[in-house]
Structure formats: structure tokens, C-alpha cells
Design an enzyme around this catalytic site. Sequence first.
Site, PDB file in Angstrom:
ATOM      1  CE  LYS A  64      -4.558  -1.445   1.754  1.00 12.88           C
ATOM      2  NZ  LYS A  64      -5.340  -1.489   2.669  1.00 12.88           N
ATOM      3  CE  LYS A  96      -5.739  -8.086  -2.420  1.00 15.77           C
ATOM      4  NZ  LYS A  96      -5.428  -7.754  -1.248  1.00 15.77           N
ATOM      5  CE  LYS A 107     -12.939  -2.990   0.241  1.00 14.54           C
ATOM      6  NZ  LYS A 107     -12.974  -2.795   1.669  1.00 14.54           N
TER       7      LYS A 107
HETATM    8  P1  TYM Z   1     -10.658  -5.414   3.693  1.00 15.86           P
HETATM    9  O1  TYM Z   1     -11.548  -4.481   3.853  1.00 15.86           O
HETATM   10  O2  TYM Z   1      -9.520  -5.096   2.821  1.00 15.86           O
HETATM   11  O3  TYM Z   1     -11.308  -6.782   3.204  1.00 15.86           O
HETATM   12  C1  TYM Z   1     -12.355  -7.244   3.942  1.00 15.86           C
HETATM   13  C2  TYM Z   1     -12.232  -8.917   3.790  1.00 15.86           C
HETATM   14  O4  TYM Z   1     -12.452  -9.261   2.730  1.00 15.86           O
HETATM   15  C3  TYM Z   1     -11.437 -10.209   2.452  1.00 15.86           C
HETATM   16  N1  TYM Z   1     -10.827 -10.231   1.040  1.00 15.86           N
HETATM   17  C4  TYM Z   1     -10.904 -10.971  -0.078  1.00 15.86           C
HETATM   18  N2  TYM Z   1     -11.063 -12.433   0.241  1.00 15.86           N
HETATM   19  C5  TYM Z   1     -10.991 -13.013  -0.964  1.00 15.86           C
HETATM   20  N3  TYM Z   1     -10.439 -12.752  -2.111  1.00 15.86           N
HETATM   21  C6  TYM Z   1     -10.204 -11.216  -2.468  1.00 15.86           C
HETATM   22  N4  TYM Z   1      -9.642 -10.869  -3.652  1.00 15.86           N
HETATM   23  C7  TYM Z   1     -10.466 -10.351  -1.022  1.00 15.86           C
HETATM   24  N5  TYM Z   1     -10.303  -9.339  -1.006  1.00 15.86           N
HETATM   25  C8  TYM Z   1     -10.447  -8.743   0.280  1.00 15.86           C
HETATM   26  C9  TYM Z   1     -10.430  -9.827   3.375  1.00 15.86           C
HETATM   27  O5  TYM Z   1      -9.323 -10.763   3.606  1.00 15.86           O
HETATM   28  C10 TYM Z   1     -11.110  -9.172   4.661  1.00 15.86           C
HETATM   29  O6  TYM Z   1     -11.529 -10.562   5.295  1.00 15.86           O
HETATM   30  N6  TYM Z   1      -7.495  -5.453   7.575  1.00 15.86           N
HETATM   31  C11 TYM Z   1      -9.035  -5.964   7.219  1.00 15.86           C
HETATM   32  C12 TYM Z   1      -9.918  -5.354   8.092  1.00 15.86           C
HETATM   33  C13 TYM Z   1      -9.948  -5.384   9.483  1.00 15.86           C
HETATM   34  C14 TYM Z   1     -10.093  -6.642  10.127  1.00 15.86           C
HETATM   35  C15 TYM Z   1     -10.077  -6.274  11.594  1.00 15.86           C
HETATM   36  C16 TYM Z   1     -10.362  -7.978   9.951  1.00 15.86           C
HETATM   37  C17 TYM Z   1      -9.511  -4.628  10.414  1.00 15.86           C
HETATM   38  N7  TYM Z   1      -9.584  -5.152  11.618  1.00 15.86           N
HETATM   39  C18 TYM Z   1      -9.960  -7.172  12.536  1.00 15.86           C
HETATM   40  C19 TYM Z   1     -10.553  -8.859  10.680  1.00 15.86           C
HETATM   41  C20 TYM Z   1     -10.499  -8.542  12.088  1.00 15.86           C
HETATM   42  C21 TYM Z   1      -8.864  -5.325   5.770  1.00 15.86           C
HETATM   43  O7  TYM Z   1      -8.542  -4.488   5.214  1.00 15.86           O
HETATM   44  O8  TYM Z   1      -9.950  -5.875   5.154  1.00 15.86           O
END
Ligand code: TYM
Length: 344
Positions: free
Chosen positions: A115, A207, A210
Site C-alpha cells: 500500500k 487479487k 477495491k
Molecule cells: P478489507 O476491507 O480489505 O477486506 C474485507 C475482507 O475481505 C477479504 N478479501 C478477500 N477475500 C478473498 N479474495 C479477495 N480478493 C479479497 N479481498 C478482500 C479480506 O481478507 C477481509 O477478510 N484489515 C482488514 C479489515 C480489518 C479486520 C480487523 C479484519 C480491520 N480489523 C479485525 C478482521 C479482524 C481489511 O483490510 O479488510
Amino acid sequence: MQAFPQLVFSGVQPTGNLHLGNYLGAITKFVALQDTHDCIYCVVDLHAITVAQKPSELTSNIREVTAAFIAAGVDPTRHIVFNQSQVAEHAELAWIFNCVARIGWLNRMTQFKEKAGKDRENASVGLYAYPTLMAADILVYRATHVPVGEDQKQHLELARDIAQKFNNDFLVDNPAYADGKGFFPLPEPLIQGPATRVMSLRDGSKKMSKSDPSDNSRINLADDGDTIAQKIRKAKTDPDALPSALEGLAGRPEADNLVGIYAALEGKTKLNVLQQFGSGNFSTFKSALVDLTVAKLAPIGSEMRRLQADAPYIDGVLRDGSNRARERAAKTMSAVRDIVGFVR
Ligand code: TYM
């Protein structure tokens, strides 16, 4: 040696363009776990601002993620749905964890490297400390299980390291914790099934994300049926037919990805899908994938739009969830303050 009550916690960032990867990697798991576990699902708005966000877009993205949870089947009355910024204990515990985690640990985080890119000097301090806030999100509820996609695995390992180091550093001389159980559980990631890493529809080596500039690279949860169909028809494939055995997917990332998506949407394994469509024409499989994806996602998209139009309802869900989350988080923080030795 974990004897903590089972509790599920997970979070999604309100950064727009919620997509099929978020849905299959995380949100469908949130829904499935509701029948067997106590669950807390968080819209992590404090994480979102680690990169620049327009305030008005942030507000509508917070409502979008909340609407997506509910439209997909999360029940905010039986479980907790809230946004992170309304529970100040997350930020408070994150500060303590900033003093537990080591710089060397954070330097190894691949998501920060991706990032921050080449201009690392210009990244926010928040982006660097992102994983300690994530550890605090989970541990402020002493959660034991965390459903996430594959890309969050390293952050979960860090959360475990932080929990372990906190337990080691602060509890050694504390007679109340002489049983060795520790104060924080070591949270387990739940990363299972055929779609833990959904790939871009334009490039099977990237991947689904967004932030990909090409909207055709992903299926957004807000897309209507026609858009979904068009994106799948345009999805990159190779000229060969689908194989009938899993080994036949090796070296064919685009085919592998589409088979994984089909399997996850249908609740089957990739092998089941190959048994059904293997050796057949790729276009037959793609048509079936279009039908399945539209049937599963289009109703969620329209329900999301309906809910998003009702901001007072969404905001009420978040306020109610935040009140219940805060009560639990306050209990943990009260114990943490004593453990660390603060006077109160
Ligand atoms: P974020 O917002 O990027 O994504 C949310 C969830 O979606 C999953 N994900 C995917 N799974 C499969 N294939 C993909 N291409 C894909 N893109 C995203 C992510 O793995 C995630 O589960 N850091 C986290 C948010 C967070 C969090 C937490 C998660 C903050 N605090 C505590 C669990 C526990 C994040 O950026 O997710």
C-alpha cells in the site's frame, strides 16, 4: 491450552467498491457463523482513514458496508454490527499494543509495503501502525475466531504475537494470572473454502481488489444483473477446455479462479465443479457461472440499495451495535488498565 469462550470478530473497511472477493472471502463466512457463534462484525472506519478519504464518501461507504452485511444475511439484532470509531476503546488498546509490538514485526508486513508503494516516506503513520489497531479490534473483545480472506493471514499472525507478548510481559508477576492461561486469547484465523483469495477477472495473477482502476477486474456487490453478466462474459480465460481433475487447473490461474468462484457460490468443492463441467466447452461453464452469480448477487445488490436509501435505519443499527460493543470493550479495558498498572 485455550479456555476462552468462543467469540467471532471480523471487520471490513469502508473504502468503496465492495466486491465478490469481500463477499466470498469474508461476508458469507460471517453469515454462516451466526448460527453457532456469538459474533461481532465491525465497519473499520478508523482503518479506512489510514489513506486519504473524502469525508462525504466515507460516510456513504460506512453505510454501504453496513447495508452489505445486512443484505447478505447478517442479523444485527442477534449479533453486533457497528462502526469502529464509535467505540474509542479500540484506539486506546491500539496505543498500548503500539508499545508491545516491535518495529521489526511491523517492518515485515507485506500489506504495508504494497500500500505504501515506492513513496514510503510519505505514507501515514496510521498506515504503518494499521496491524496493531487490527489486533486491538479483535482483542478488545477477547475474540477467539476471525473469519478473513487469505490476504489477512499475516495480520492475524501479528495479532497472535501481540497477544502472546502482552501476556508474557505483563502477567509474569501477577498472581491473578498464575494459572498461565493469559489475559488475551491467541485468535485463530478462519480461512477456508475454495475462494479465500478471489483473483481479478482481467488478470489471474492479481487479487480482486477495491483499488484496481479497471472496474471490469471485479464484480461489485452493488452491480446489477446485466453488469455482472457482462463482466463474467468478458473475464479473461485461456483457449483450453475445462479439465476434469484438479491437477488440470495448475498453471491456469484464470480458469482456476472462475471454478473457485462457482464452487464457493454453490457451496461445493472445486472438484465437484470440474466433475460437472470438466472437458466441456468453456463457454457452457461461463454461461452457468453467469446464471449462478446473477442469481446469488443481484438480490443482495438490490437489497443493499434499498437499505442504503434508509440512512436513519442504518445509522440506528450502528448506534445500537456500538452501544453493545462499547459495554464489552469497556470491561476488557478496565482489566487492561489494572494489568498495565495505570492508576484510576
Ligand atoms: P478489507 O476491507 O480489505 O477486506 C474485507 C475482507 O475481505 C477479504 N478479501 C478477500 N477475500 C478473498 N479474495 C479477495 N480478493 C479479497 N479481498 C478482500 C479480506 O481478507 C477481509 O477478510 N484489515 C482488514 C479489515 C480489518 C479486520 C480487523 C479484519 C480491520 N480489523 C479485525 C478482521 C479482524 C481489511 O483490510 O479488510
